[in-house]
Design a protein around this motif. Structure first.
Motif, PDB file in Angstrom:
ATOM      1  N   ASP A 121      -7.402 -31.960  26.336  1.00 47.08           N
ATOM      2  CA  ASP A 121      -6.399 -31.239  27.118  1.00 47.08           C
ATOM      3  C   ASP A 121      -5.158 -32.049  27.454  1.00 47.08           C
ATOM      4  N   ARG A 122      -5.268 -33.373  27.539  1.00 49.88           N
ATOM      5  CA  ARG A 122      -4.167 -34.153  28.096  1.00 49.88           C
ATOM      6  C   ARG A 122      -3.844 -35.433  27.318  1.00 49.88           C
ATOM      7  N   THR A 179       4.844 -30.927  34.807  1.00 46.46           N
ATOM      8  CA  THR A 179       3.833 -30.283  33.995  1.00 46.46           C
ATOM      9  C   THR A 179       3.581 -31.130  32.754  1.00 46.46           C
ATOM     10  N   PRO A 180       2.332 -31.407  32.412  1.00 46.85           N
ATOM     11  CA  PRO A 180       1.151 -30.972  33.156  1.00 46.85           C
ATOM     12  C   PRO A 180       0.987 -31.742  34.461  1.00 46.85           C
ATOM     13  N   HIS A 238       8.610 -30.417  31.953  1.00 42.54           N
ATOM     14  CA  HIS A 238       7.885 -31.268  31.004  1.00 42.54           C
ATOM     15  C   HIS A 238       8.857 -32.304  30.446  1.00 42.54           C
ATOM     16  N   SER A 287      -4.716 -27.339  31.238  1.00 40.46           N
ATOM     17  CA  SER A 287      -4.344 -27.750  29.889  1.00 40.46           C
ATOM     18  C   SER A 287      -2.944 -28.336  29.834  1.00 40.46           C
ATOM     19  N   HIS A 310      -1.430 -28.192  26.892  1.00 36.62           N
ATOM     20  CA  HIS A 310      -0.891 -27.522  25.703  1.00 36.62           C
ATOM     21  C   HIS A 310      -0.118 -26.275  26.133  1.00 36.62           C
ATOM     22  N   PRO A 311       1.176 -26.205  25.866  1.00 35.13           N
ATOM     23  CA  PRO A 311       1.992 -25.119  26.412  1.00 35.13           C
ATOM     24  C   PRO A 311       1.595 -23.725  25.947  1.00 35.13           C
ATOM     25  N   SER A 353      -1.557 -22.784  25.626  1.00 34.00           N
ATOM     26  CA  SER A 353      -2.873 -22.472  26.175  1.00 34.00           C
ATOM     27  C   SER A 353      -2.744 -21.558  27.385  1.00 34.00           C
ATOM     28  N   TYR A 366      -2.374 -23.481  30.623  1.00 28.82           N
ATOM     29  CA  TYR A 366      -1.229 -24.353  30.846  1.00 28.82           C
ATOM     30  C   TYR A 366      -0.565 -24.050  32.180  1.00 28.82           C
ATOM     31  N   ASP A 367      -0.505 -22.790  32.555  1.00 37.28           N
ATOM     32  CA  ASP A 367       0.220 -22.401  33.755  1.00 37.28           C
ATOM     33  C   ASP A 367      -0.502 -21.348  34.593  1.00 37.28           C
TER      34      ASP A 367
END
Length: 823
Positions: free
Chosen positions: A83-84, A288-289, A709, A776, A778-779, A781, A784-785
């Motif tokens: 995830d990161r 973000t993240p 980001h 996550s 990954h934008p 995913s 992600y938010d």
């Protein structure tokens, strides 16, 4: 134009549009969408000894079940990397001073800073001194990270694809270097020493000292039971160093004013559930993240749940089956600047008490993307620490002078923070909790405690210098023996509290002990406005439930505003718009809600009052003291709050004051004059910015949060990586802290409660948590938010604990299987 030419033109435009769409699709699919990892099915990892199950709930939170501790740490590393991994790569490059290798010359100053301070050198020293068990844990975690990175390169992260490079293998040393940079971000007292030097030059020692506020007597402390030419060159160097530090701060992830946290704990007698309640909401830079990543780790040797930092193999704040804990930055002074005097003939000799001491010299090579030859940074390390002259540029700051600044920081020495954290994850009671924290080194933390037996407690953990002959508030002469540290305050003598009679312990970066405490801890505590408001709400009734705890975390009430705003509300202006503004302030409940006109008016009023009084008197030092220029004070420690507290003291206690200055005729201004002037200026500015309709003067129109980001600055990528802006309530003085740089008009919020947790201690299924972005990195995913809206609206999610609850909440099931023949 003929019809055929027109048709050809249309076809050309269509082709250009299709080409553009194709490029967009390529960026979207190949570079952004594809890296989202699979969270279901079966994967084989050579590093595992036995199968591991990773169940994820709808928010992407992994519940990792391993058959042994070694595989548990490997699986956590694997999951963090899933995830990161880009975030981990960025953080280790910050610590290593290796951003320029990817981002080019724009990142060079940030790299130079990291090499001078020496996060990597300090981490190596710590790694070499570690016990075998802790070093083994680091290596196991790294095996898991590298097991993921060794998979499909296209699945690593969108950032790697877009920047076209692959990460080097993760190592245990990378974890420690990242941890050192985190410790630095909470320990930058050296900035305050430089600015005090500048203020003393501008105002003299008496006036400069007068700018230091008293800790408000009514605000709580945590422990209820304890109560020349050379000078000119130094001043020039101080300003240059601060300017350079400000320029790299954003790249280092250190920007944001007034970082802090809240944590409090209630005993069963104060709890509606008849069990302890423990709450924590760390305030960090909005990005973000998120810095935080929630996880639940389970093996026969340990079970723990809470918030982790990707790159570190442990839960930072959370609970196990016996205890829960929270942390807030203690803001103790763990850094000192020493003025070093060079030998007249040998540049690397520096004066000591008896004779001269030779400094170590390192030549650090920094690879810069697009440049054929690496940059070489000459790092000089004296007996007190590295020279910081490089921040100002050696040619500017040192030529013609024998004086330099060296930085002494507790983090430059080997410590046991990771070992302490791993022991904390396994602690079962008050005794083992204290024993675990006795090994904590950097950064100093206020750690709250509660256990399933109904006990509550608090410990100040960390290495804090003993300064027998000074307080470390100003740079000290490095050649005088009386300026040296005399070791560290013994862990057994650091403040602690167990089952206080009040049944409550509150920490919010406020003052820890009374002045009678035997050791000096520091001078840069937050003034206590958040702590005072939390204590006030806790006192409103005898017992509190979980919803009450959430209301406190989300509260936008300001005790600071309640003290200052009535001064403006009692004014009787002639101008109609000023009357409207004063009326709003008069009727205000002092809550910084996003839809509050009074909150907007108040911030304009007090910033103008600040400028009219302290700002005009400070002259060139004004911007640094306000924290709005290249030389901000106490960026991490919230100096704006301490400075505004001093402003409040002046307004409340002095009808006439030196700080009020004089009018055009030279007559001294009175308190009411500066208040009226501030209100008038504020109203003019608000009308210019938001119009004449006072019903639209909402705080949220000026006070907004944007999730940014590192690659979101690229226009074509902004839509993928960034989110917002969104209006939010609160400010620097409210429990729901949302901070921005104090400028007019107000800028975007850059500090907030990036994670919230509420524990009904012992009944772990009642846990409520939320992070400010999503799990996550990954934008594309869903995770992600997905928690951004929850966070803004004050919504929490459950954090399952029992196997039955975890199974019921699982929406993704990933089986990690060993691929070794002997497994």
């Amino acid at each position: 134009m003929s019809s055929s030419v027109f048709v050809l033109l249309i076809l050309l435009l269509v082709m250009i549009g299709l080409a553009g769409a194709g490029i967009f699709f390529y960026v979207y699919w190949r570079r952004v969408q594809m890296p989202v990892p699979s969270l279901d099915g079966e994967l084989r990892l050579e590093c595992l000894d036995a199968p591991v199950e990773v169940l994820r709930d709808r928010y992407g939170i992994p519940h990792i079940h391993a058959q042994n501790d070694a595989d548990l740490f490997r699986a956590l590393g694997f999951t963090h990397a899933q995830d990161r991994l880009w975030q981990m790569e960025q953080n280790r490059r910050i610590a290593q001073g290796a951003l320029s290798e990817v981002f080019g010359p724009a990142a060079l100053d940030a790299d130079r800073f990291s090499r001078i301070v020496g996060f990597q050198r300090a981490a190596q020293m710590e790694y070499d001194a570690l016990d075998d068990a802790t070093r083994r844990t680091l290596d196991l975690y790294a095996e898991g990270v590298n097991a993921f990175a060794a998979g499909d390169p296209g699945k690593l992260a969108a950032e790697f694809n877009l920047l076209r490079f692959a990460p080097r293998p993760w190592a245990g040393l990378d974890t420690l270097a990242y941890a050192k940079s985190v410790a630095w971000s909470m320990s930058v007292n050296w900035e305050s020493e430089l600015v005090r030097l500048q203020l003393m030059s501008r105002l003299g020692p008496i006036r400069a000292a007068d700018l230091e506020p008293d800790y408000p007597a009514e605000n709580p402390v945590i422990l209820e039971a304890l109560g020349s030419q050379d000078v000119i060159r130094l001043l020039q160097m101080a300003g240059l160093m601060l300017n350079q530090y400000e320029a790299v701060k954003g790249r280092l992830g250190l920007e944001g004013e007034g970082r802090g946290s809240n944590s409090w704990v209630l005993a069963p007698k104060r709890s509606a559930t008849r069990r302890p309640l423990l709450c924590n909401d760390p305030h960090l830079t909005v990005q973000t993240p998120s810095a935080w990543y929630e996880a639940h780790l389970s093996s026969p040797g340990m079970e723990v749940s809470g918030a982790t930092l990707p790159g570190i193999p442990a839960v930072m704040i959370g609970h196990n089956g016996h205890i829960a804990w929270g942390m807030t930055a203690a803001l103790c002074d763990v850094q000192d600047l020493f003025v070093e005097r060079r030998h007249p003939d040998e540049a690397d000799l520096f004066e000591a008490e008896e004779g001269w001491a030779r400094a170590a010299v390192l030549e650090e090579e920094i690879i810069v993307k697009g440049q054929a030859v690496p940059h070489v940074e000459r790092v000089v390390i004296t007996r007190h620490g590295p020279l910081m002259d490089g921040l100002a540029g050696t040619a500017q700051a040192v030529v013609g002078s024998r004086l330099s600044f060296a930085l002494k920081w507790t983090g430059h020495e080997a410590g046991g923070t990771l070992r302490s954290l791993l022991a904390l994850n396994r602690a079962t009671d008050w005794a083992t909790f204290q024993a675990a924290l006795a090994d904590w080194a950097d950064p100093p933390q206020n750690v709250t405690f509660a256990d399933g037996e109904g006990n509550i407690g608090y410990v100040l953990a960390g290495r804090i210098p003993e300064r027998p002959h000074h307080l470390g508030l100003m740079p000290a002469p490095g050649w005088e023996s009386g300026q040296e540290w005399a070791g560290y305050i013994p862990a057994s003598e650091l403040p602690r509290l167990f089952n206080p009679a009040s049944g409550a312990i509150v920490t919010a970066n406020n003052k820890i002990v009374g002045d009678e405490y035997a050791h000096f801890l520091g001078a840069e505590y937050a003034p206590g406005w958040r702590a005072s408001r939390i204590a006030e709400m806790l006192a409103e009734k005898e017992r509190h439930g979980l919803r009450d705890m959430a209301e406190i975390q989300l509260d936008t009430g300001s005790k600071f505003a309640a003290r200052l705003a009535p001064r403006f509300g009692r004014l009787e202006p002639v101008d109609a718009f000023e009357k409207v503004a004063a009326g709003y302030l008069r009727r205000w409940d002092y809550r910084m809600e996003a839809d509050s006109p009074a909150a907007l008016i108040f911030h304009y009023c007090w910033l103008n009052l600040f400028d009219i009084t302290l700002g005009e008197a400070l002259g060139p030092a004004r911007e640094g003291y306000l924290g709005i220029s290249l030389t901000p004070l106490f960026v991490v420690h919230g100096f704006r709050l301490r400075a505004s507290t001093r402003l409040l003291e002046i307004i409340e206690q002095q009808p006439e004051s030196f700080w009020y200055g004089a009018d055009e005729s030279g007559a001294a201004r009175s308190r009411n004059t500066v208040l009226r002037t501030a209100l008038a200026r504020a109203v003019r500015q608000i009308r210019a910015e938001f119009g004449d309709n006072a019903r639209r003067w909402d705080w949220g129109r000026a006070h907004q949060v944007r999730y940014v980001h590192p690659l979101g600055g690229v226009r074509v990528l902004r839509i993928f990586f960034n989110r917002g802006p969104f209006p939010v309530g609160g400010d620097m003085t409210t429990p729901n802290q949302t901070g921005s740089v104090p400028v007019l008009p107000p800028g975007l919020v850059n500090v907030a409660a990036t994670y919230r947790q509420i524990y009904d201690v012992g009944e772990w299924e009642n846990a409520q948590t939320v992070i400010h972005t999503g799990q996550s990195g990954h934008p594309m995913s869903d995770q992600y938010d997905d928690q951004m809206g929850m966070w803004r609206e004050g919504v929490y999610h459950a954090m399952p604990w029992s196997q039955e609850a975890v199974d019921a909440a699982a929406v993704h099931r990933l089986s990690l299987q060993p691929s070794r023949a002997d497994a």
